[in-house]
Write an enzyme that holds these catalytic residues in place. Structure first.
Site, PDB file in Angstrom:
ATOM      1  N   THR A 140       0.808  -1.212   0.000  1.00 11.23           N
ATOM      2  CA  THR A 140       0.000   0.000   0.000  1.00 11.23           C
ATOM      3  C   THR A 140       0.840   1.260   0.000  1.00 11.23           C
ATOM      4  O   THR A 140       0.503   2.254  -0.623  1.00 11.23           O
ATOM      5  CB  THR A 140      -0.884   0.019   1.253  1.00 11.23           C
TER       6      THR A 140
ATOM      7  N   THR B 108       2.188  -4.626   4.531  1.00 10.61           N
ATOM      8  CA  THR B 108       2.265  -4.883   5.973  1.00 10.61           C
ATOM      9  C   THR B 108       2.005  -6.337   6.365  1.00 10.61           C
ATOM     10  O   THR B 108       2.481  -6.782   7.401  1.00 10.61           O
ATOM     11  CB  THR B 108       1.272  -3.990   6.737  1.00 10.61           C
ATOM     12  N   ASP B 109       1.255  -7.080   5.547  1.00  9.64           N
ATOM     13  CA  ASP B 109       0.838  -8.418   5.979  1.00  9.64           C
ATOM     14  C   ASP B 109       2.016  -9.310   6.376  1.00  9.64           C
ATOM     15  O   ASP B 109       1.964  -9.998   7.379  1.00  9.64           O
ATOM     16  CB  ASP B 109       0.029  -9.112   4.871  1.00  9.64           C
TER      17      ASP B 109
ATOM     18  N   LYS C 186       2.486  -8.204  13.584  1.00  6.93           N
ATOM     19  CA  LYS C 186       1.290  -7.437  13.227  1.00  6.93           C
ATOM     20  C   LYS C 186       0.163  -7.949  14.107  1.00  6.93           C
ATOM     21  O   LYS C 186      -0.270  -9.091  13.985  1.00  6.93           O
ATOM     22  CB  LYS C 186       0.949  -7.632  11.745  1.00  6.93           C
TER      23      LYS C 186
END
Lengths: 634, 440
Positions: free
Chosen positions: B99, B175-176, B254
């Site tokens: 993103t 980010t995952d 995360k």
């Protein structure tokens, strides 16, 4: 100022009515739609114009950006969640709200699209945590019949309400963010101020008749797009009182006329953009006005501020030109510098000498600025940087005077005038909200929504008359914001509690309470319902309704406490009290007199707790009994 | 060519020769609609999507369309050339996708990866005030598509940038799986001549409220302005835009699907706190590895491993399947202090006998495994299962992949797994390293 014939000057008004919907959940999450305020976590965020398109940032966005963009949000736990905090993607579009949108579209003859797409409309004034408002177009076209002619509908949309601005600067509560709104935009087919009010009323009534409209302050907002021939479409935001609409329309038309007159006059005087650019230069007047007894000037100079002036070539007499009640071109300039640079004080040549600035000082200023009689000038006071920026803003606005009416978004003042808020955004920049799947409308969806289609007012009126309301009360009820509550209570308690009683309680008793200085905001729907139920269950008499509500509105009694205070006495107690009153009579020879005295004494104790009629019966009965007793004794 | 339409809508559009981007007038029974034909993202093949002049998109069923006229053909798009930036700035941004390194097509709302260095630099023009920045698009993939081969490529790109003189490197990443990549880089780069700061965003960068600009600014500032030689993940420290936290790449996880402050250090303190607006760095860790004179690389990963999460009722035969599939190591995410059902003991024994490494972590996420407390634990250890202290299971699997590529001797593998190589294992946890959850 003479009232011009507004039709003659080509008045065109379009309305945008925004109504909050009373749905179970917000538009894109599961939060309730009660705007309850309160404390919560504090979030601090920045918003920036979209980065990837820096060349094309629209003017409104840039305007907000230039004012600094740190915002504070309060997130009350009871009515906001991670979606409002912009910490979770939106859930699907609330179908209950969409149904209302479809129903209203059906009622107005608008063409409903086949698939609904949620869009993001960029708004970076902080009122949306995301930096955009989610909005979806439901239908296009349609019309409203009005006595002065048909008014076309442009579009009907369902969108999320913005966060609620709190008193502190750039601070918002998330309680209101995401509450569903329906927006109805009309074509600029409205040609008189009165027609604008009528059409707004008609739309408001239609929305209330869906039974899904929220009530209360701020639940409906009207924006007006106003222009006259040769003028510009100016957007006026946030008119909350319908009665104010004609005034706002008239004042805005007059303002635009005034600005066009100024343009003509400047043309006649041969003022050009080059002239303003060349002659309007900021000059430091701090020394010249150091001894001035003007409070603002002396205070600012003490605090290290400056006084600066600027010539407005050939604007003599125009800065003070009236543009509406208490509004002059000078006021417009002051609005601009307040909005753009946050500066308070502006003086202009047409209002001086005044405010402690002497004629001698005005002469001195004129000399320094080389301003002749036909020239005007402005003086700004404050920190140097702000003053310098402020003068640039003033210069730009003066140049706009050559063009006529600037394209602005204005805010409505309580007196029906308007003030500058911000430049109007270019074509609203919208792009798809890809987190929300499109909604393909099926026949089932349409039929479900059809059940919400509001009845025609005439049909509704007949129903009200049939419930026993007289003509006048029926019409009042039809336009009342309480209509949905009325219908709910009638369904539950009529005919034992007559519909007329319910209606007069809502419409007349509340007015009575207000006139007595009661706080009607304490009379919530729940309070009204509790009282009606008490009447239904014979706990209190209908006569005691005003007293009970007044108690609630005036004191801090809860409705149940108030009901208890007025609760109906049982027959035995009534008989006991009446008997005491009758027995106290010295004689009953004059029956009429005896009745009046006994009745008066009994009612002193029983007022509001028992029907007067019942007391009268009891008094008659007891007098009869005593007569027999006296006879027996005698 | 109508690219995104199918079925009835495609037939209609082809009949009139209309393409995405064309200005159309569509005739319906009651009105005409004017708008631009948008690419379809509808599930209904009969729907065509128009962007009206008021900016709204609407879906119209092609069955209701009586006529269609093309007003203007779409403007021909100029293909962008991809400039390559050879210059090395103080800070090098290596973009891998996600993103943070994507931009929105305002017309369609489609998010596409940034393709050029310039586009990346355009995201945050203010970054120039913080450091002289250069950028490189290494690849543009979503983070769920990340693979060990890519970890190797990123490690090599980081070394190259540092060798060429960058003071620090910023790696933009989805980010995952960013925590996995952070661990992989940590193990691959035993010596670093500057900070390696991984960064992502939880709100896409097309939104005015995106966290990407602040995260990126903060990371550039951290990469230039600090003197540690470690791999960190630098993301929002709280929901507000006040500061970011740089988490050690071997301790980070995360912890939330969507919040800005999703990344947290588990069983440890973050390495640093960055006040991006105030331009202040607070180092929170005591034992920070500092910049070295040069950067060493030792990379490559064994992908024949398995991360096994135990649940009540899991059948132990699965271990036999894993053995026969040829894997070389298993990280178990056991219950509590490090348990599975006792039924697993013989299966694990068989695995370890085959030379397969079996290590135990806990699905509690927080805390240390201790297999001495209960009988089951002791039985599993006897079967060859190795307790892995307070390492996160995701970090343990990356570490194991890295070790297995370098060692074949099971004893040596066990030794390395027991050794704290990059700070992935802690010797002590204090009371405050465990978060307290909201309870009204």
């Amino acid at each position: 100022m003479a009232d011009p014939d507004l039709k003659e000057i080509g008045l065109m008004v379009g309305l945008e009515v925004h109504q909050q919907l009373n749905t179970r959940a917000k538009l894109f999450c599961g939060c309730p739609t009660t705007i309850q305020g309160g404390e919560g976590h504090k979030l601090q965020r920045y918003l920036r114009p979209s980065m990837s398109e820096l060349g094309e940032v629209d003017t409104a966005a840039l305007f907000e950006w230039s004012r600094g963009t740190r915002f504070t949000y309060i997130a009350p736990e009871g009515c906001s969640c991670l979606v409002e905090a912009d910490e979770e993607p939106p859930h699907g579009l609330n179908r209950e709200a969409l149904d209302v949108g479809i129903a209203v579209s059906m009622a107005l003859g608008s063409s409903i699209v086949d698939e609904i797409y949620t869009m993001r409309k960029i708004v970076i004034d902080g009122s949306n945590t995301t930096g955009f408002q989610r909005t979806a177009l439901v239908s296009l076209g349609g019309r409203i019949i009005d006595e002065e002619g048909e008014v076309g509908i442009l579009s009907i949309t369902i969108e999320e309400d913005a966060a609620r601005r709190l008193e502190e600067d750039r601070t918002f509560s998330l309680d209101r963010l995401g509450v569903p709104l329906i927006e109805i935009s009309t074509a600029p087919d409205i040609h008189t101020p009165e027609q604008a009010e009528r059409v707004a009323k008609r739309i408001g009534q239609l929305l209330r008749l869906t039974g899904k409209a929220k009530r209360g302050l701020g639940s409906i907002r009207q924006d007006l797009n106003i222009s006259i021939r040769g003028g510009t479409k100016v957007e006026v935001k946030g008119v909350q009182e319908l009665e104010l609409i004609p005034k706002v329309v008239r004042n805005e038309a007059i303002r635009q006329m005034g600005l066009l007159e100024i343009r003509r006059e400047l043309e006649r005087r041969g003022v050009s953009e080059e002239m303003i650019n060349f002659q309007s230069k900021g000059v430091d007047l701090s020394e010249a006005l150091r001894e001035s007894s003007n409070k603002l000037i002396s205070a600012q100079l003490r605090q290290g501020g400056v006084v600066m002036g600027m010539k407005a070539p050939k604007f003599g007499g125009l800065l003070g030109k009236e543009l509406g009640p208490n509004r002059r071109l000078g006021t417009e300039l002051a609005d601009y510098i307040r909005s753009f640079v946050g500066l308070g004080g502006l003086f202009h040549s047409d209002e001086l000498p005044k405010y402690g600035i002497t004629a001698e000082e005005v002469e001195r200023v004129r000399k320094i600025l080389t301003a002749e009689e036909e020239d005007g000038f402005v003086i700004l006071v404050g920190k140097r940087e702000k003053v310098e920026n402020g003068l640039e803003v003033v210069k730009a606005r003066l140049i706009q005077c050559l063009k006529g009416v600037p394209k602005e978004t204005r805010g409505a003042n309580d007196d029906g005038t308007t003030r500058f808020l911000r430049p109007q955004p270019g074509s609203a920049r919208m792009y798809p909200e890809t987190d929300v799947p499109p909604v393909r409308l099926s026949i089932v969806d349409m039929e479900r929504a059809r059940l919400l289609v509001p009845e025609e007012p005439e049909v509704k009126l007949k129903k009200l008359l049939k419930l026993g309301l007289n003509e006048e009360l029926s019409r009042i009820m039809l336009n009342s914001i309480h209509l949905d509550l009325f219908e709910e209570l009638v369904a539950k308690y009529h005919p034992k509690v007559p519909a007329t009683l319910i209606a007069t309680t809502m419409e007349n008793t509340l007015k009575y309470i207000k006139s007595k200085g009661g706080d009607t905001s304490r009379i919530t729907d729940e309070v009204i319902e509790e009282v009606m139920r008490a009447v239904f269950e014979d706990t209190v008499t209908k006569d005691s309704i005003p007293e009970i509500l007044l108690e609630v509105a005036q004191s801090k009694l809860s409705v149940n406490e108030a009901i208890k205070k007025f609760s109906r006495l049982n027959e035995d107690e009534v008989t006991r009290i009446v008997r005491t009153a009758v027995e106290k009579l010295d004689n009953i020879s004059d029956e009429r007199r005896a009745f009046n005295i006994a009745m008066g004494n009994a009612m002193e104790v029983l007022r509001g707790k028992v029907d007067g009629k019942k007391v009268a019966e009891a008094v008659r009965r007891e007098i009869e009994k005593r007569r027999e007793k006296d006879k027996a004794r005698g | 060519m109508v690219e995104s339409y199918r079925g009835k809508a495609l037939n209609l559009l082809s009949k009139y020769g209309a393409e995405e981007g064309d200005e159309l007038v569509v005739t319906l029974d009651v009105m005409e609609l004017r708008g631009k034909l948008m690419p379809s993202y509808s599930e209904d093949e009969s729907i065509i999507i128009l962007k009206l002049e008021n900016g709204y998109n609407v879906g119209i069923s092609s069955e209701k369309i009586r006529g269609l006229r093309i007003l203007h053909k779409r403007p021909i798009k100029q293909e962008r050339t991809q400039p390559t930036n050879q210059k090395i700035g103080e800070v090098k941004i290596i973009s891998t996708g996600g993103t943070i390194a994507s931009k929105v097509e305002y017309e369609t709302g489609a998010v596409r990866p940034a393709l050029s260095t310039d586009e990346i630099l355009q995201f945050v023009p203010e970054m120039k005030e913080v450091a002289d920045v250069s950028a490189e698009v290494l690849f543009s993939i979503l983070s769920e598509e990340m693979k060990p081969d890519y970890w190797v490529k990123i490690a090599e790109a980081v070394k190259k940038a540092l060798d060429q003189g960058a003071r620090g490197v910023v790696v933009a990443h989805g980010t995952d799986t960013m925590a996995y990549t952070a661990a992989a880089l940590s193990f691959s780069l035993p010596k670093l001549s500057g900070p390696v700061v991984m960064v992502g965003s939880q709100r896409s960068s097309d939104r005015p409220s995106s966290d990407s600009a602040i995260n990126l600014m903060s990371s550039i500032f951290l990469a230039k302005g600090s003197d540690f030689g470690e791999v960190v993940v630098n993301m929002h420290g709280e929901s507000s835009d006040t500061y970011t936290l740089a988490h050690r790449g071997v301790r980070v996880r995360k912890m939330h699907t969507s919040r800005r402050d999703a990344f947290q250090s588990v069983n440890d303190l973050p390495l640093a706190k960055v006040w991006w607006n105030e331009r202040k760095i607070e180092i929170l860790q005591k034992d920070v590895r500092m910049r070295e004179d040069n950067t060493e690389i030792n990379t490559g990963f064994e992908d024949r491993v398995f991360l096994l999460k135990y649940w009540p009722g899991m059948r132990p035969e699965i271990i036999d399947h894993l053995i026969s599939s040829g894997i070389r190591g298993i990280i178990v995410e056991g219950t509590g202090l490090g348990h599975t059902s006792r039924e697993f003991a013989p299966y694990f024994k068989r695995a370890t006998k085959e030379g397969i490494f079996v290590g135990m972590t806990s699905q509690c996420i927080f805390g240390r495994v201790n297999m001495n407390v209960y009988n089951t634990g002791r039985t599993l250890m006897e079967a060859g299962v190795m307790p892995l202290e307070d390492i996160l299971s995701e970090i343990a699997i990356v570490k194991l992949m890295w070790i297995l590529r370098r060692e074949t001797d099971p004893t040596k593998v066990r030794q390395l797994m027991a050794t704290n190589l990059r700070g992935e294992i802690g010797s002590r946890q204090t009371i405050s390293t465990y978060p307290r959850w909201y309870h009204g």
